[in-house]
Design a protein around this motif. Sequence first.
Motif, PDB file in Angstrom:
ATOM      1  N   GLN A  65     -14.406 -42.878  13.321  1.00 17.02           N
ATOM      2  CA  GLN A  65     -12.712 -42.619  13.598  1.00 17.02           C
ATOM      3  C   GLN A  65     -12.381 -41.249  14.261  1.00 17.02           C
ATOM      4  O   GLN A  65     -11.264 -41.289  14.973  1.00 17.02           O
ATOM      5  CB  GLN A  65     -12.167 -42.317  12.071  1.00 17.02           C
ATOM      6  CG  GLN A  65     -12.326 -43.485  11.352  1.00 17.02           C
ATOM      7  CD  GLN A  65     -12.026 -44.997  11.805  1.00 17.02           C
ATOM      8  OE1 GLN A  65     -10.692 -44.762  12.227  1.00 17.02           O
ATOM      9  NE2 GLN A  65     -12.662 -46.202  11.803  1.00 17.02           N
ATOM     10  N   TYR A  66     -13.328 -40.580  14.535  1.00 20.59           N
ATOM     11  CA  TYR A  66     -13.199 -39.331  15.390  1.00 20.59           C
ATOM     12  C   TYR A  66     -12.821 -39.549  16.762  1.00 20.59           C
ATOM     13  O   TYR A  66     -13.519 -40.367  17.423  1.00 20.59           O
ATOM     14  CB  TYR A  66     -14.566 -38.267  15.155  1.00 20.59           C
ATOM     15  CG  TYR A  66     -14.377 -37.103  16.103  1.00 20.59           C
ATOM     16  CD1 TYR A  66     -13.118 -36.199  16.050  1.00 20.59           C
ATOM     17  CD2 TYR A  66     -15.391 -36.684  16.635  1.00 20.59           C
ATOM     18  CE1 TYR A  66     -13.114 -35.154  16.798  1.00 20.59           C
ATOM     19  CE2 TYR A  66     -15.509 -35.488  17.497  1.00 20.59           C
ATOM     20  CZ  TYR A  66     -14.433 -34.733  17.435  1.00 20.59           C
ATOM     21  OH  TYR A  66     -14.353 -33.725  18.449  1.00 20.59           O
ATOM     22  N   PHE A  67     -11.789 -39.052  17.371  1.00 19.98           N
ATOM     23  CA  PHE A  67     -11.541 -39.370  18.829  1.00 19.98           C
ATOM     24  C   PHE A  67     -12.829 -38.844  19.751  1.00 19.98           C
ATOM     25  O   PHE A  67     -12.830 -39.631  20.467  1.00 19.98           O
ATOM     26  CB  PHE A  67     -10.403 -38.347  19.149  1.00 19.98           C
ATOM     27  CG  PHE A  67      -9.124 -38.874  18.780  1.00 19.98           C
ATOM     28  CD1 PHE A  67      -8.394 -39.835  19.479  1.00 19.98           C
ATOM     29  CD2 PHE A  67      -8.508 -38.588  17.582  1.00 19.98           C
ATOM     30  CE1 PHE A  67      -6.997 -40.329  18.806  1.00 19.98           C
ATOM     31  CE2 PHE A  67      -7.219 -39.028  17.037  1.00 19.98           C
ATOM     32  CZ  PHE A  67      -6.470 -39.966  17.906  1.00 19.98           C
ATOM     33  N   GLY A  68     -13.241 -37.999  19.324  1.00 16.87           N
ATOM     34  CA  GLY A  68     -14.740 -37.571  20.448  1.00 16.87           C
ATOM     35  C   GLY A  68     -14.047 -36.638  21.507  1.00 16.87           C
ATOM     36  O   GLY A  68     -13.004 -36.797  21.898  1.00 16.87           O
ATOM     37  N   PRO A  69     -15.070 -35.963  22.111  1.00 15.96           N
ATOM     38  CA  PRO A  69     -14.791 -35.013  23.101  1.00 15.96           C
ATOM     39  C   PRO A  69     -14.172 -35.640  24.402  1.00 15.96           C
ATOM     40  O   PRO A  69     -13.427 -34.985  25.018  1.00 15.96           O
ATOM     41  CB  PRO A  69     -16.171 -34.601  23.583  1.00 15.96           C
ATOM     42  CG  PRO A  69     -17.075 -34.815  21.983  1.00 15.96           C
ATOM     43  CD  PRO A  69     -16.431 -35.926  21.587  1.00 15.96           C
ATOM     44  N   ALA A  70     -14.436 -36.704  24.707  1.00 19.31           N
ATOM     45  CA  ALA A  70     -14.118 -37.258  25.963  1.00 19.31           C
ATOM     46  C   ALA A  70     -12.527 -37.696  25.958  1.00 19.31           C
ATOM     47  O   ALA A  70     -11.637 -37.360  26.668  1.00 19.31           O
ATOM     48  CB  ALA A  70     -14.540 -38.628  26.549  1.00 19.31           C
ATOM     49  N   ALA A  71     -12.135 -38.105  24.762  1.00 19.24           N
ATOM     50  CA  ALA A  71     -10.484 -38.427  24.617  1.00 19.24           C
ATOM     51  C   ALA A  71      -9.831 -37.137  24.665  1.00 19.24           C
ATOM     52  O   ALA A  71      -8.747 -36.982  25.085  1.00 19.24           O
ATOM     53  CB  ALA A  71     -10.293 -39.159  23.187  1.00 19.24           C
ATOM     54  N   ILE A  72     -10.388 -36.113  23.808  1.00 17.95           N
ATOM     55  CA  ILE A  72      -9.677 -34.735  23.680  1.00 17.95           C
ATOM     56  C   ILE A  72      -9.665 -34.027  25.263  1.00 17.95           C
ATOM     57  O   ILE A  72      -8.625 -33.539  25.541  1.00 17.95           O
ATOM     58  CB  ILE A  72     -10.497 -33.934  22.869  1.00 17.95           C
ATOM     59  CG1 ILE A  72     -10.369 -34.313  21.522  1.00 17.95           C
ATOM     60  CG2 ILE A  72      -9.761 -32.338  22.977  1.00 17.95           C
ATOM     61  CD1 ILE A  72     -11.199 -33.713  20.429  1.00 17.95           C
ATOM     62  N   VAL A  73     -10.846 -34.092  25.928  1.00 20.31           N
ATOM     63  CA  VAL A  73     -10.822 -33.805  27.453  1.00 20.31           C
ATOM     64  C   VAL A  73      -9.805 -34.374  28.368  1.00 20.31           C
ATOM     65  O   VAL A  73      -8.940 -33.708  29.153  1.00 20.31           O
ATOM     66  CB  VAL A  73     -12.290 -33.965  27.945  1.00 20.31           C
ATOM     67  CG1 VAL A  73     -12.323 -34.369  29.531  1.00 20.31           C
ATOM     68  CG2 VAL A  73     -13.193 -33.028  27.746  1.00 20.31           C
TER      69      VAL A  73
END
Length: 259
Positions: free
Chosen positions: A190-198
């Motif tokens: 479920q974690y958005f992950g680094p790429a989505a946050i970037v």
Amino acid sequence: MSTALVDPDAVSEVEETTAETGIQSFLVTFIIRRFNPEVDEEPRWVDYDVEVYSTDRVLDALHKIKWEVDGSLTFRRSCAHGICGSDAMRINGRNRLACKTLIKDLDISKPIYVEALKGLPLEKDLVVDMEPFFAAYREVKPFLIADSKPEPGKERIQSVVERERFDDTTKCILCAACTSSCPVFWTDGQYFGPAAIVNAHRFIFDSRDDAGDVRMDILNDKEGVWRCRTTFNCTEACPRGIEVTKAIAEVKQAVLRGR
């Protein structure tokens, strides 16, 4: 572990070309994690001995295997120049782009291990289902949202300094190398992950955008930026050199400050 033999005629052609060009060639063992959902219950490792040049990339070796040894080998690739990001995979335990990884930069005295990215559903061989990755990407609204329209015939003006604020995160090619290198992403789908946050960062700090608060509300969630454990795996994995961990930290600070 099964072994696929090199075509003797192909080896002969390589030796002749090496003599003509003076470029050194090597016999390198590639051990590839194969999986065919139609016949395999679990992935299996298959080794291939491949004659390659010192100037070849891992992608070139994969092409040689597919075109000359085993046509059933499945992987993604498109531009082959580190722009499309489609050939991201694990090479010797590290997330890399096959088209940017030179064989001469690896330890060819040992086998080179190649497998699909971790944390995403495996479809076949080196191909994973990217939909969970892109679902998180879409959720952060990765596009410009402006409340006002520019003057007729005019562009939205932005200074060099304003552009520099988010320049680093515009380099993302959505290869998923950073996200699939994250231990939190492996264990929590479920974690958005680094790429989505970037990609959220890229618009949160864009002076022309008016929806930064919306994105920060989305990421100020138990599966958002606070799930990051700052292991720097994402920064090390990024083939574009983006300071991913720094970008995540800046989004955390923006959430706390209210931007």
